[in-house]
Design a protein around this motif. Structure first.
Motif, PDB file in Angstrom:
ATOM      1  N   ALA A  39       0.827  -1.208   0.000  1.00  0.00           N
ATOM      2  CA  ALA A  39       0.000   0.000   0.000  1.00  0.00           C
ATOM      3  C   ALA A  39       0.859   1.256   0.000  1.00  0.00           C
ATOM      4  N   SER A  40       2.151   1.101  -0.164  1.00  0.00           N
ATOM      5  CA  SER A  40       3.074   2.219   0.017  1.00  0.00           C
ATOM      6  C   SER A  40       2.939   3.326  -1.026  1.00  0.00           C
ATOM      7  N   GLN A  41       2.529   2.995  -2.223  1.00  0.00           N
ATOM      8  CA  GLN A  41       2.477   4.002  -3.287  1.00  0.00           C
ATOM      9  C   GLN A  41       1.065   4.366  -3.733  1.00  0.00           C
ATOM     10  N   ALA A  42       0.068   3.762  -3.144  1.00  0.00           N
ATOM     11  CA  ALA A  42      -1.306   3.971  -3.602  1.00  0.00           C
ATOM     12  C   ALA A  42      -1.832   5.345  -3.189  1.00  0.00           C
ATOM     13  N   ALA A  43      -2.451   6.005  -4.132  1.00  0.00           N
ATOM     14  CA  ALA A  43      -3.100   7.284  -3.851  1.00  0.00           C
ATOM     15  C   ALA A  43      -4.518   7.013  -3.352  1.00  0.00           C
TER      16      ALA A  43
END
Length: 133
Positions: free
Chosen positions: A58-62
């Motif tokens: 989930a580190s890059q999800a907007a």
């Protein structure tokens, strides 16, 4: 091995470790029903392949939906996960403390029974998932 791929979600499964990897989708161009439908596809694959370990990045999800709506999505997802034989869920955390707070609240409200740990990177998460027990 890719089990499923769409413009919104890719499910990448490693049968040797029984780990399904998914990058959490961006939630800004989609409506909540579409998000729920996509997460149901993930749950259906967990059931179909009898997967015991899940790694969610989930580190890059907007995320561009109201926090309460997001928490409701997470609660429904958590309840659906408990209908599978999933044992361990590793999450690569976001840099957004409010989102992480929503995850914790949803986990508590649902009474999530599977083991869930959060990690700063993929390598640590994989090591934990691969541990027996």
């Amino acid at each position: 091995m890719i089990l499923y791929q769409s413009g919104f979600l890719t499910l990448d499964y490693d049968p040797a470790t029984d780990i399904l990897f998914v990058e959490w989708p961006d939630v800004h161009e989609f409506l909540v029903p579409e998000i729920n439908q996509t997460l149901q596809i993930l749950v259906d694959h967990l059931k179909s392949y009898d997967i015991k370990r899940l790694l969610v990045d989930a580190s890059q999800a907007a995320l561009e939906i109201p926090p309460q709506e997001y928490k409701e999505v997470l609660k429904e997802f958590g309840l659906n996960l408990m209908t599978t034989r999933l044992e361990k869920l590793a999450r690569i955390i976001t840099p957004n403390p409010a989102r992480e707070h929503n995850v914790e609240e949803a986990k508590q409200e649902v009474g999530l029974t599977l083991r869930l740990q959060t990690f700063p990177d993929k390598q640590e998460a994989l090591l934990w998932l691969e541990e027996e027990g």
